[in-house]
Design a protein around this motif. Sequence first.
Motif: not given
Lengths: 203, 60
Positions: A131, A136-145
């Motif tokens: 993930y 993409n933005y999804d992976s950026q969101w998941i990793s920063t969370q």
Amino acid sequence: MTTEIDRQWTTRLRKTVVEKLPPEKLLPDTQPAYVASWIYVFGVTTLAALAIVIATGCVLAMKGPLWWHLSSTGHFVNSLHLWSVEIFFFAMVIHLWGKYFMAAWRGGRQLTWVTGVVLFLTSIGAGFTGYVSQTNYDSQWISTQAKDGINATGGGAFFNVLNLGQMLMWHIVLLPLAAVALTAVHVIYVRIKGVVPPFEEEK
Amino acid sequence: MGLTEFFGAVFNLDHVGKYIHWGFIQLSVSNAILIALMIVTFISALLLPFPGKRNRKEGK
């Protein structure tokens, strides 16, 4: 009298392997009658899904992120990779429920159970690193969370979810190697000890 | 209408995800549906007859 050939490690290893897992046990012609139940199909469903995950992952690795983001064939293979993972986890969790409620560690099958548990955890790691490797933005969101959670455990110094290169390597090298090796060991234990019988069959 | 537009219209995912809140438990509706499907599949696997069960030869 033991000869020099009998003492060779290759000879001893071969004899031990054939004794523990003779070919007719490794690839049996028949299964016990109790295996004729839908609840017994989810292990092999998981295995089939894993094969698709690995095959589509190999195609994605060969072609790279631009291909899976921009071309329609890339989107399709990327979707196959995602949906085979969905089926993989779906089938694996039902397999886990089935084995839990039939206490599948009975009859000396502890290592089959334990390798399955470790395999489950390894697969979660493989899914997670997948993930965060999508680029993409999804992976950026998941990793920063996720970074806050992992930093709270003190693991962030060793496993940095914001480091795309590290996450990608875990996802496409280390965790697949571990998952495939553990799957092989898990299946070999199933073959050595046999499929766990229902409670009433054991009495 | 192409297949992409058709499925896009049926399964419109272009909006903020819907979530279920129950005390400290928070999960997306899609995950809740998936969990329900897993429970249904599990119960069906226990109850549905397996094809060809009577004709099988018993192994060891």
